[in-house]
Design a protein around this motif. Structure first.
Motif, short mmCIF file in Angstrom:
data_model
loop_
_atom_site.label_atom_id
_atom_site.label_comp_id
_atom_site.label_asym_id
_atom_site.label_seq_id
_atom_site.Cartn_x
_atom_site.Cartn_y
_atom_site.Cartn_z
N GLU A 131 0.74 -1.21 -0.10
CA GLU A 131 -0.01 0.52 0.40
C GLU A 131 0.84 1.22 0.10
O GLU A 131 2.21 1.21 0.49
N THR A 132 0.74 2.37 -1.02
CA THR A 132 1.66 3.31 -0.80
C THR A 132 0.91 4.14 0.12
O THR A 132 0.16 4.33 0.98
N LEU A 133 1.91 4.75 0.40
CA LEU A 133 2.31 5.98 1.95
C LEU A 133 1.10 7.36 1.59
O LEU A 133 0.02 6.81 2.16
N LYS A 134 0.60 7.44 0.56
CA LYS A 134 -0.58 7.89 -0.33
C LYS A 134 -2.49 7.49 0.64
O LYS A 134 -3.13 8.06 1.07
N ILE A 144 -2.19 6.73 4.60
CA ILE A 144 -2.54 7.87 4.97
C ILE A 144 -3.93 9.00 5.06
O ILE A 144 -4.51 9.50 5.48
N ASN A 145 -4.17 8.59 3.69
CA ASN A 145 -6.13 8.52 3.55
C ASN A 145 -6.43 8.04 4.16
O ASN A 145 -7.70 8.67 4.71
N ARG A 146 -5.99 7.14 4.17
CA ARG A 146 -7.19 5.76 5.10
C ARG A 146 -7.36 5.65 6.47
O ARG A 146 -8.23 5.85 7.02
N PHE A 147 -5.93 6.19 7.31
CA PHE A 147 -5.63 6.48 8.42
C PHE A 147 -6.55 7.67 8.64
O PHE A 147 -6.98 7.95 9.52
N LYS A 183 2.34 3.15 14.92
CA LYS A 183 2.89 2.03 15.13
C LYS A 183 1.63 1.37 13.89
O LYS A 183 2.83 0.83 13.92
N GLY A 184 0.83 1.91 12.93
CA GLY A 184 0.91 1.37 11.57
C GLY A 184 1.21 1.04 10.59
O GLY A 184 0.87 0.60 9.88
N MET A 185 2.17 2.02 10.48
CA MET A 185 3.10 1.86 9.56
C MET A 185 4.06 0.67 8.72
O MET A 185 4.69 0.28 10.22
N CYS A 186 4.48 0.53 7.38
CA CYS A 186 4.79 -0.19 7.51
C CYS A 186 6.70 0.17 7.82
O CYS A 186 7.14 1.14 7.11
N PRO A 187 7.71 -0.76 7.77
CA PRO A 187 8.64 0.32 8.10
C PRO A 187 9.03 0.59 6.89
O PRO A 187 8.71 -0.30 5.63
N GLY A 188 9.91 1.23 6.52
CA GLY A 188 10.99 2.11 5.13
C GLY A 188 10.85 3.24 5.88
O GLY A 188 11.11 3.86 6.77
N PRO A 189 11.49 4.39 4.80
CA PRO A 189 12.51 5.29 4.60
C PRO A 189 11.64 6.70 5.33
O PRO A 189 12.13 7.35 6.00
N PHE A 190 9.39 6.63 4.69
CA PHE A 190 8.98 7.18 5.61
C PHE A 190 8.75 7.53 7.13
O PHE A 190 9.11 7.95 7.66
N ALA A 249 5.07 14.17 4.23
CA ALA A 249 4.26 13.04 4.32
C ALA A 249 3.60 13.55 1.49
O ALA A 249 4.48 12.80 1.59
N VAL A 250 3.83 14.93 2.14
CA VAL A 250 4.02 15.29 0.80
C VAL A 250 4.89 14.92 -0.14
O VAL A 250 5.56 14.33 -1.02
N GLU A 251 5.74 15.58 0.23
CA GLU A 251 7.18 15.39 -0.56
C GLU A 251 7.83 13.65 -0.42
O GLU A 251 8.19 13.40 -2.01
#
Length: 190
Positions: free
Chosen positions: A106-109, A112-115, A136-143, A162-164
């Protein structure tokens, strides 16, 4: 039923929602109200048009009401909610935010919209809890790493960060799906 005598103008647009008797009655009433706010109409017109949103067992229930029994849309709404109270969704609580997890792929966009939609649904304003539940709900990664490092205090700050990242994520995704041109062959010496 006095409302049945109400005249509906021929230019009037009928609501597009339907209720079969299995859905949440309050959600149906909310959708109906929203559509009626756009087109207007008197209390009597609302009663008459509400009937057109019912199908199946819900229409059977409406038809079974005694003639002249309904005198206002507020009364109809109350009877409707009482009839289908068992279908009502449980009210969301702020801790439901901890159930929103980013799906694999799932993309960050999208996340973030679902959350954000869940934040609106639960109606909480407790920013520290919102930020913590999001992390807590995010997958590990750069963001995720950048959010842990920058320690934003509000969900609005997370969105700004998150925008950038979303723009970058879009470019990377585009790069992955584009086909690279084939390397030209060197001329052969024959």
């Amino acid at each position: 039923m006095k409302q049945m005598e109400a005249v509906i103008p021929h230019t009037f647009v009928s609501p597009k929602v339907t209720f079969t008797g299995m859905e949440d009655p309050e959600a149906h009433l909310t959708a109906f109200h929203m559509q009626m706010m756009l087109v207007g109409g008197s209390d009597a017109v609302r009663c008459k048009l509400f009937m057109s949103t019912l199908t199946g067992m819900a229409m059977d229930w409406f038809i079974s009401l005694p003639d002249g029994h309904i005198t206002s849309f507020a009364q109809l709404s109350q009877l409707f909610c009482e009839q289908y109270i068992a279908n009502r969704a449980p009210p969301p609580v702020s801790y439901d935010l901890f159930n929103v997890k980013q799906y694999q792929g799932e993309t960050l966009k999208e996340y973030i919209n679902r959350f954000g939609a869940q934040v609106v649904k639960v109606g909480t304003t407790k920013e520290p809890m919102i930020v913590y539940a999001f992390r807590k709900g995010m997958c590990p990664g750069p963001f995720c790493e950048s959010i842990i490092g920058s320690r934003p205090l509000t969900f609005a700050e997370i969105r700004r960060c998150a925008v950038e990242h979303i723009a970058t994520e879009g470019e990377v995704c585009e790069k992955r799906t584009s086909v690279a041109p084939a390397r030209p062959r060197a001329p052969s010496r024959a």
